[in-house]
Design an enzyme around this catalytic site. Structure first.
Site, PDB file in Angstrom:
ATOM      1  N   LYS A  80     -14.524  31.280 -10.439  1.00 39.30           N
ATOM      2  CA  LYS A  80     -15.854  31.610 -10.956  1.00 39.30           C
ATOM      3  C   LYS A  80     -15.768  32.739 -11.975  1.00 39.30           C
ATOM      4  O   LYS A  80     -15.032  33.714 -11.789  1.00 39.30           O
ATOM      5  CB  LYS A  80     -16.753  32.004  -9.785  1.00 39.30           C
ATOM      6  CG  LYS A  80     -18.216  32.268 -10.140  1.00 39.30           C
ATOM      7  CD  LYS A  80     -18.999  32.576  -8.872  1.00 39.30           C
ATOM      8  CE  LYS A  80     -20.470  32.820  -9.158  1.00 39.30           C
ATOM      9  NZ  LYS A  80     -21.244  33.073  -7.913  1.00 39.30           N
ATOM     10  N   SER A 149     -25.213  30.387  -7.254  1.00 32.99           N
ATOM     11  CA  SER A 149     -24.784  30.686  -8.608  1.00 32.99           C
ATOM     12  C   SER A 149     -23.384  30.147  -8.935  1.00 32.99           C
ATOM     13  O   SER A 149     -22.981  30.127 -10.095  1.00 32.99           O
ATOM     14  CB  SER A 149     -24.800  32.204  -8.812  1.00 32.99           C
ATOM     15  OG  SER A 149     -23.883  32.847  -7.919  1.00 32.99           O
ATOM     16  N   SER A 173     -25.005  31.240  -2.561  1.00 29.97           N
ATOM     17  CA  SER A 173     -24.375  30.800  -3.808  1.00 29.97           C
ATOM     18  C   SER A 173     -23.100  29.983  -3.661  1.00 29.97           C
ATOM     19  O   SER A 173     -22.567  29.486  -4.648  1.00 29.97           O
ATOM     20  CB  SER A 173     -24.084  32.012  -4.708  1.00 29.97           C
ATOM     21  OG  SER A 173     -25.274  32.570  -5.182  1.00 29.97           O
TER      22      SER A 173
END
Length: 446
Positions: A80, A149, A173
């Site tokens: 990420k 996210s 997330s």
């Protein structure tokens, strides 16, 4: 070579260890897959095919000359884009960060590299890992959100553009995008994995998580990233060395589960409710349905107070200098965070341990908690990332949790079941999760 991208991370790692596979072959397969689907899925913030193939070639040469290799030698992993990397830019999903090459890798990235893994690229995140979405679409339906996210990490694994990926969770997330995209998402116990070098939202709530398509692959990666790290004071010395073996074992007897709807059950989509009710009826022998403890209601308030107060502090410079360039949802959260009283924040923090001790006795009678991971399938929009409300309680309490892709909802879209375990009982939770996955798959094949 094209078929290599469909192998599990465990199969790839074994093939690279034995010499049956070459890292360059593996990376070529995933690069081809990215070339085929990235234009639609948009999972990658940074991917440099020539760079990663060169790294793969170096890994093959390293092994060929007889040097010692790690357990993840040559295995590609997506990360990420809030994790610092010294050889790739980090943008945190915002135009306010111009793509910084950090001096040092984030600790998790360093641990993975030390185990031989290849960081193949940076996956898309919502802005500053909050609610304002990035460019990623859902691999099952490009008009639907992949969640957030950690949107790019979930979508990349779901579309076979990488075997495993790293994400983060401060509310929902990891588990939410895992549910929406139909993969396994895992949030370890708070304190097992370092957040050093990762964009900070909240010291008390931030967790590093893992995405994969198989429980064995979750264990494979987890074994390498659970470390006591002096650079993150939340981490503790804890051995998880046997997790790859334990997760595959048969439990000594069939597990017992407790299903907790919480007050958020009223927000479930109708199709999702039907799927869960059918599941609960089918496995009623192993599942008891109970009401949520009354103090769970306070957790939603306490989580919000901690989360937004900490974000108001963490992002204060961006807010002061560039408020008009930040996403609307992030600005609203920061402004709420600036208004809480110190007494409210202290109360929210102190009740974390108190509430967990109250709930911990549940595990005297049950192996794990079951609950929805999301309110339903991925919403048909790219302007929002869905609700994390079914993850909030377990994130606040710091308990290990997974989203398991066991159900289907509207239009055959994936729907995750959340399974939650006792703190620091992560290995057994993975074993129980593996049992449940095999049980459901076996029954569906009968």
């Amino acid at each position: 070579m094209k078929d290599l991208c469909f192998l599990s991370a465990t199969e790839i790692a074994k093939g690279l260890q034995s010499g049956d596979l070459k890292s360059e072959q593996v990376l070529e397969s995933f690069a081809n897959r990215i070339g085929e689907f990235e234009e639609t899925v948009k999972a990658w913030e940074h991917f440099d095919k020539d760079f990663i193939l060169h790294k793969a070639s170096e890994a093959d040469d390293y092994k060929n000359i007889g040097r010692p290799i790690g357990p993840l030698h040559g295995l590609p992993i997506g990360v990420k884009d809030i994790f610092g990397t010294n050889d790739m830019p980090t943008r945190c999903g915002t135009n306010l960060v111009s793509g910084v090459h950090t001096k040092n890798d984030a600790s998790v990235v360093s641990f993975l590299r030390n185990s031989g893994a290849l960081i193949m690229g940076k996956t898309v995140t919502a802005e500053f890992a909050y609610f304002d979405p990035g460019k990623t679409t859902n691999p099952h339906d490009e008009q639907r959100t992949p969640g957030g996210s950690s949107s790019g990490s979930a979508a990349a694994v779901a579309s076979y553009m990488c075997p495993v990926a790293i994400g983060s969770q401060t509310n929902g997330s990891v588990l939410r995008p895992a549910s929406y995209c139909g993969v396994i998402g895992y949030k370890p116990t708070y304190g097992l994995v370092s957040r050093n070098g990762v964009l900070k939202q909240s010291h008390l709530l931030d967790h590093v998580g893992v995405f994969a398509r198989h429980i064995e692959d979750i264990a494979l990666i987890t074994k390498e990233i659970v470390r006591h790290d002096l650079n993150d004071t939340s981490t503790i010395p804890y051995s998880i060395s046997g997790i790859t073996e334990v997760c595959k074992e048969e439990p000594p007897f069939d597990p017992n589960f407790v299903f907790i709807k919480t007050s958020k059950w009223k927000n479930m989509d109708k199709d999702a409710v039907k799927s869960f009710e059918a599941f609960l009826k089918k496995y009623k022998k192993n599942i008891e349905i109970v009401d949520a403890p009354s103090y769970f209601e306070d957790i939603f308030k306490y989580h919000q107070i901690i989360h937004e107060t900490d974000m108001a502090y963490a992002f204060s410079d961006y807010y002061k200098k560039s408020k008009n360039k930040l996403g609307k949802k992030l600005v609203e959260a920061i402004e709420r965070g600036l208004k809480y009283k110190s007494s409210e924040y202290v109360e929210a923090c102190e009740n974390r341990d108190y509430f967990y001790k109250l709930f911990q006795e549940t595990f005297q009678d049950y192996h794990a908690v079951l609950t929805p991971a999301t309110t339903g399938v991925a919403p048909k929009t790219l302007k929002q990332t869905g609700s994390p409300e079914f993850c909030t309680i377990w994130t606040y309490l710091g308990m290990p949790a997974l989203s398991l892709p066991l159900l289907e909802g509207e239009n055959g879209m994936p729907l995750g079941i959340q399974i939650v375990g006792e703190k620091f009982d992560d290995s057994r939770l993975l074993r129980t999760s593996n049992w449940l996955i095999n049980k459901v798959k076996g029954d569906s094949n009968d």
